[in-house]
Scaffold this motif. Sequence first.
Motif, PDB file in Angstrom:
ATOM      1  N   ASN A   1     -40.972  10.165   4.891  1.00  0.00           N
ATOM      2  CA  ASN A   1     -42.290  10.810   4.925  1.00  0.00           C
ATOM      3  C   ASN A   1     -42.390  12.035   4.026  1.00  0.00           C
ATOM      4  N   GLU A   2     -41.465  12.172   3.080  1.00  0.00           N
ATOM      5  CA  GLU A   2     -41.502  13.258   2.109  1.00  0.00           C
ATOM      6  C   GLU A   2     -41.574  12.672   0.708  1.00  0.00           C
ATOM      7  N   SER A   3     -42.288  13.342  -0.183  1.00  0.00           N
ATOM      8  CA  SER A   3     -42.415  12.862  -1.554  1.00  0.00           C
ATOM      9  C   SER A   3     -41.096  12.961  -2.303  1.00  0.00           C
TER      10      SER A   3
ATOM     11  N   GLU B   1     -47.047  11.404   6.420  1.00  0.00           N
ATOM     12  CA  GLU B   1     -47.097  12.146   5.157  1.00  0.00           C
ATOM     13  C   GLU B   1     -48.488  12.665   4.827  1.00  0.00           C
TER      14      GLU B   1
ATOM     15  N   GLY C   1     -50.172  14.717   6.581  1.00  0.00           N
ATOM     16  CA  GLY C   1     -50.312  16.112   6.994  1.00  0.00           C
ATOM     17  C   GLY C   1     -51.196  16.336   8.202  1.00  0.00           C
TER      18      GLY C   1
ATOM     19  N   LEU D   1     -49.654  18.884  10.678  1.00  0.00           N
ATOM     20  CA  LEU D   1     -49.710  20.228  10.102  1.00  0.00           C
ATOM     21  C   LEU D   1     -51.102  20.820  10.271  1.00  0.00           C
TER      22      LEU D   1
ATOM     23  N   SER E   1     -52.586  16.394   2.703  1.00  0.00           N
ATOM     24  CA  SER E   1     -51.423  15.549   2.424  1.00  0.00           C
ATOM     25  C   SER E   1     -50.188  16.348   2.027  1.00  0.00           C
ATOM     26  N   LYS E   2     -49.054  15.940   2.578  1.00  0.00           N
ATOM     27  CA  LYS E   2     -47.768  16.536   2.204  1.00  0.00           C
ATOM     28  C   LYS E   2     -47.131  15.774   1.050  1.00  0.00           C
ATOM     29  N   SER E   3     -47.619  14.583   0.774  1.00  0.00           N
ATOM     30  CA  SER E   3     -47.050  13.754  -0.287  1.00  0.00           C
ATOM     31  C   SER E   3     -47.841  13.915  -1.577  1.00  0.00           C
ATOM     32  N   ASN E   4     -47.263  13.429  -2.663  1.00  0.00           N
ATOM     33  CA  ASN E   4     -47.922  13.506  -3.966  1.00  0.00           C
ATOM     34  C   ASN E   4     -48.908  12.358  -4.124  1.00  0.00           C
TER      35      ASN E   4
ATOM     36  N   ALA F   1     -54.823  19.891  -0.197  1.00  0.00           N
ATOM     37  CA  ALA F   1     -53.473  20.377  -0.468  1.00  0.00           C
ATOM     38  C   ALA F   1     -53.234  20.429  -1.971  1.00  0.00           C
TER      39      ALA F   1
ATOM     40  N   THR G   1     -51.085  19.280  -3.968  1.00  0.00           N
ATOM     41  CA  THR G   1     -50.016  18.316  -4.215  1.00  0.00           C
ATOM     42  C   THR G   1     -50.540  17.131  -4.996  1.00  0.00           C
TER      43      THR G   1
END
Length: 278
Positions: free
Chosen positions: A96-98, A183, A185, A188, A248-251, A271, A273
């Motif tokens: 779940n991380e880019s 991912e 967000g 968050l 979003s936490k991902s790209n 975000a 990102t």
Amino acid sequence: MHASVFRETPQRADGCPKRSSIAKLAWHAIDGHNVIMARKLRKVIAREKPDVVNTSNLSCLSVNLWRVAHAAGLPVAHTARDYYLMCPSATMLSKNESCERQCTLCACLASHKRTASRQVDIAIGVSRFVLQKHLDNGFFAKASSTNVIGDCYLPEPSSTSNANARASNDSVRLGMLGRISPEKGIELLIDELLADCSLDWTLTIGGTGELGYVHSLTSRYADPRVRFVGHVDALAFLSDIDVLVVPSKSNEPFGRVIVEAYALGIPVVGANTGGIPR
């Protein structure tokens, strides 16, 4: 009939069944060299006699299409709309991380796609971020032109839109729309909202995701200000909020929902990102 007799099929975060290792290897072999689709494209070219071949999502089609077009003497334009050429899952996500760069396995699996991309004459990206990601990793080395889509379809504002029709003393109606997955967000965003007692807000979350994950969110955030409404009509959803939030936490390759919100005059908090700010 007892439920214990059956085992639930393992699922990915997007709700699709997980494939075995053997099935994955077979899929990559077919996806990388899909001779059936190549044969079909040759027939289409012979029948339609196009001036140019434009490709976008090549999953299930394979980069063999570029070779067929090139062999027919046709220029090829490709639009990168995700990370399919660089990552088998097309997401460049791990836990779940880019992924900031290709892992060794992805680089190996993508090597033939990188080589094949030398037959692309014009490379286009849905955002500068996603296009540059490909260029930095050696894709489209012989492309004579690389561009980013500068305009896109925008829906007509709804005549029933009430995005600005609320009273000034009402809660700010926040909205989040899209696939529900870690991912994106969501946690968050909700945690930050709940931690700030000075805000007067409601949050409506539209979209679907893996059932277990969605259930865990609805149980964890049993707050009347947070509503999960499932699949919705995007235009109707956006017309009923004050601010769209894209945390979003991902790209993300490109935030299409952002331009849809802008078309309705709805401000967006996004975000910083991937393709979201680009």
